[in-house]
Design an enzyme around this catalytic site. Structure first.
Site, PDB file in Angstrom:
ATOM      1  CB  SER A 198     -33.455  -8.612 -25.853  1.00 26.16           C
ATOM      2  OG  SER A 198     -33.880  -8.331 -27.157  1.00 26.16           O
ATOM      3  CB  SER A 251     -31.102  -9.664 -29.004  1.00 26.85           C
ATOM      4  OG  SER A 251     -30.915  -8.895 -27.823  1.00 26.85           O
ATOM      5  CE  LYS A 256     -27.599  -9.179 -25.955  1.00 27.75           C
ATOM      6  NZ  LYS A 256     -28.956  -8.635 -25.774  1.00 27.75           N
TER       7      LYS A 256
END
Length: 495
Positions: free
Chosen positions: A182, A158, A78
């Site tokens: 998330s 997210s 990420k």
């Protein structure tokens, strides 16, 4: 072996040990899949040279017979994790051009174990969002579709790029972070497994901060076993993070027996929301039946302060964000606005932040600054902190009464279409976190396990919440649920 990118971590690890495949083979299969999947916009900084170099080193290490479980396995990272010499923008324009001179502790742990980095994954800007629509890179797109409908769906947020990449088999697994859901919400939306460990289990050092008392890293994988393997490598005590706990990390995979006889699983009555879709209600009931059939005792419980969790979260998280994001000022790194003749330092700050931050980040920074301001600190921030303590105590009381884990839905619906919520009241988007934020406020471990499909063929997940520091037991309960549910659906390839 064909379709090597479709393997999970455990299968790939075993194939590597047997000599059936090499890490270079696995890595090349993933790199090819990534190149063919531009429509998903999951990978935003590709690192094929680094990946192949790491894969060759991993193959050499495996050949010596002394390689950890993660050695040679290709992952996506990420964009919130700082990776040395590789763009790390947190999905934001204000960090354009930022290439850290250091490695986050979590990625360092993975690389030390021989894992391979395929590249950086799309995400909501500074992890603020539930649909991956606030990213400077544009929307990440789910590999799933509703029936024969061509509408693009959200992979959740997210960690949307991570969820999309794992679900579409672009990588074997990915790192995510979870501040209010998330990891768990996008995992549920894309039919994969995601675990948020206990706060303090994974180091936050080198992870771009959103809300420091809530943020926690975790793995997003194709199965519970894979989550156990990857989580063990990600966890460690880190003196560079004052909230990192000095506690031995167990062999989580060895704890996956599937035996949950005599375990007490709580069903919180406060999670039965008005207007909850019948499909989510049925999924929840079916999940409880599966755990009961596996030998667990299902117990109705009360978590009375649940209804205050979302408001408390949306005071505390923006307050911490406004403090953390003050460092992005255009002075030392990242984007700096072009200044007009006569502009001073104040104008530089204002223009840089106005240009660099997207609307959602600006909204949350303003809310956070407001609730921390002199006249409102006690009315909002301090009150939210007191509510947080009550929410944490609700969980402590339930666990003290002998409950081993708590079963809830992971999300209030299946994935929605991109653009369907962005024009609406932002509070509608925030309601996506209704089942997940309590876990962050209380610092507990939580896992989302895919357990079914809705009428349109989209994945639905259930969440299990565990005792603090008891990820091994939580993973075992999740393993029993996964085994009973037998979820094997994959998205049809359209990209």
């Amino acid at each position: 072996m064909s379709d090597l990118n479709k393997l999970g971590l455990a299968e790939a690890r075993d194939a590597l040990r047997k000599g059936d495949v090499t890490s270079v083979d696995l890595t090349n299969a993933c790199l090819s899949a990534i190149e063919a999947a531009g429509a998903l916009n999951a990978f935003v900084h590709k690192t094929p040279e680094i990946a192949l170099e790491q894969a060759k080193a991993a193959d050499a290490r495996i050949a010596t017979g002394d390689a950890p479980a993660m050695c040679g396995l290709p992952l996506g990272i990420k964009d919130l994790f700082c990776t040395k010499g590789v763009a790390s923008q947190a999905g934001s324009g204000i960090l354009e051009g930022f290439k850290p001179e250091y490695e986050s502790t979590v990625t360092q742990n993975l690389f030390d174990a021989g894992a391979v980095m395929l590249g950086k994954l799309n995400m909501d800007e500074f992890a603020m969002g539930s649909s991956n629509e606030t990213s400077v890179y544009g929307n990440a797109v789910s590999p799933w579709r509703r029936g024969n409908d061509d509408a693009q769906l959200t992979p959740g947020g997210s960690s949307g790029g991570s969820a999309s990449a794992v679900s579409a088999d672009l990588c074997l697994a990915a790192t995510g972070t979870d501040t209010g859901g998330s990891i768990r919400q996008p995992a549920a939306f894309t039919g994969i497994t995601g675990i948020k460990p206990t706060y303090g289990r994974c180091s936050r050092w080198g992870v771009v901060a959103f809300a420091s008392s809530l943020d926690q890293a975790g793995p997003m994988t194709k199965s519970v076993r894979d989550a156990a393997i990857m989580l063990e490598t990600m966890c460690s005590h880190d003196p560079k993070d004052s909230t990192s706990v000095d506690m031995a990390v167990p062999n989580f995979e060895a704890m996956l027996t599937g035996d949950i006889k005599g375990k007490k699983i709580g069903i919180p009555r406060e999670y039965r929301m008005d207007g909850m879709p019948a499909e989510i209600e049925k999924l929840w009931g079916d999940g409880a039946d599966m755990l009961r059939a596996a030998g667990a005792e299902i117990v109705d419980i009360s978590l009375p302060h649940t209804k205050y969790a979302l408001p408390a979260y949306y005071v505390i998280a923006p307050a911490e964000a406004s403090s953390n994001l003050a460092r992005y000022d255009g002075v030392r790194y990242g984007h700096r606005a072009q200044l007009a003749q006569g502009d001073g330092i104040t104008e530089m700050y204002e223009k840089t932040r106005a240009e660099g931050f997207g609307h959602e980040v600006q909204r949350r920074v303003m809310i956070g600054t407001y609730v921390l301001s002199a006249g409102f600190y006690d009315a909002y921030y301090n009150r939210a902190r007191k509510v947080r303590t009550l929410i944490k105590k609700d969980f402590e009381d339930v666990f003290a009464a002998g409950i081993d884990a708590i079963l809830t839905p992971a999300t209030p619906s299946a994935a929605f279409g991109l653009g369907e919520m962005t024009d609406a009241d932002p509070v509608q988007m925030y309601l996506n976190d209704v089942f997940t934020v309590t876990v962050n406020l209380a610092g507990l471990p939580g896992i989302s396990v895919p357990t079914g499909l809705d009428a349109q063929g989209l994945p639905l997940g259930l969440q299990l919440i565990g005792r603090p520091w008891d990820e091994g037991d939580l993973l075992n309960t999740a393993f029993a649920l996964e085994t009973a549910a037998g979820f094997v659906a994959k998205p049809g390839k359209w990209w």
